[in-house]
Write an enzyme that holds these catalytic residues in place. Sequence first.
Site, mmCIF file in Angstrom:
data_model
loop_
_atom_site.group_PDB
_atom_site.id
_atom_site.type_symbol
_atom_site.label_atom_id
_atom_site.label_comp_id
_atom_site.label_asym_id
_atom_site.label_seq_id
_atom_site.Cartn_x
_atom_site.Cartn_y
_atom_site.Cartn_z
ATOM 1 N N HIS A 104 0.832 -1.206 0.000
ATOM 2 C CA HIS A 104 0.000 0.000 0.000
ATOM 3 C C HIS A 104 0.864 1.252 0.000
ATOM 4 C CE1 HIS A 104 -3.316 2.736 1.074
ATOM 5 N NE2 HIS A 104 -2.430 3.287 1.915
ATOM 6 N N GLU A 105 1.879 1.287 0.858
ATOM 7 C CA GLU A 105 2.764 2.451 0.897
ATOM 8 C C GLU A 105 3.523 2.601 -0.420
ATOM 9 O OE1 GLU A 105 2.309 4.553 3.093
ATOM 10 O OE2 GLU A 105 1.111 3.270 4.401
ATOM 11 N N HIS A 108 1.574 4.530 -2.877
ATOM 12 C CA HIS A 108 1.743 5.983 -2.816
ATOM 13 C C HIS A 108 2.993 6.417 -3.584
ATOM 14 C CE1 HIS A 108 -1.577 6.732 -0.200
ATOM 15 N NE2 HIS A 108 -1.087 6.030 0.809
#
Length: 234
Positions: A104-105, A108
């Site tokens: 998920h990070e 980004h």
Amino acid sequence: MYGLGGFFFDPTYFLVIIGLVISMAASAYVNSTFRKYDQVKSKKQVTGTQAAQYILHNQGINNVGVQQVSGDLTDNYNSGNKLLSLSQATAQSTSVAAIGVAAHECGHAVQDHTGYSPLKLRAAIVPVANIGSMASFPLILLGLFLGQNQVLINLGIFAFSLALLFQLITLPVEFNASRRALQILGEGGLLTEDEVPMARHVLFAAALTYVAAATATFLQLLRLILLFGGNRRD
């Protein structure tokens, strides 16, 4: 507000309570979901750090560093210094949950790399939202102190609304990062086909915390409008 034996009952305070309950429920849900899937070790036995490094390399991102930070679920990506930070529970774990959070990070980082517009907008509004959040209540109190100065009060309410605007912009950023993460994980290399749905559960639970935060902020803004939005006197 209603007087009751020298005390005043503010019915709008229920909005704050509702927001608090929603936020606590979302936080409890993400923690329980993470703990559940943190017990499931990935079959390919890669750590969160290794997963992040793999994804960044796979996506052609060579200018982002990966570091371990203290705290619980303090994982984040900083587009300003191009640094992806993973909490100890994520960085050193080989669990499905840890790999999902790390992915998920990385989502980004991919957004930043590809120039994803909502991410740019969120970064641009951060200083304004922070100032608005800090200035809102002093402005409202000053307006009340100066004899119900509605201009100052409305300015304070507007300043607080900037915090809600920031959280609303955050929602598509977070959901998009999770979508990118699941797409990458679904391509194989890190999680097996039966492990990807587990990671989806973790990321969905995490996304609910942002929805809960936006809802709580909206309810607080609604309370301010009901209390101070018109020239009402109790």
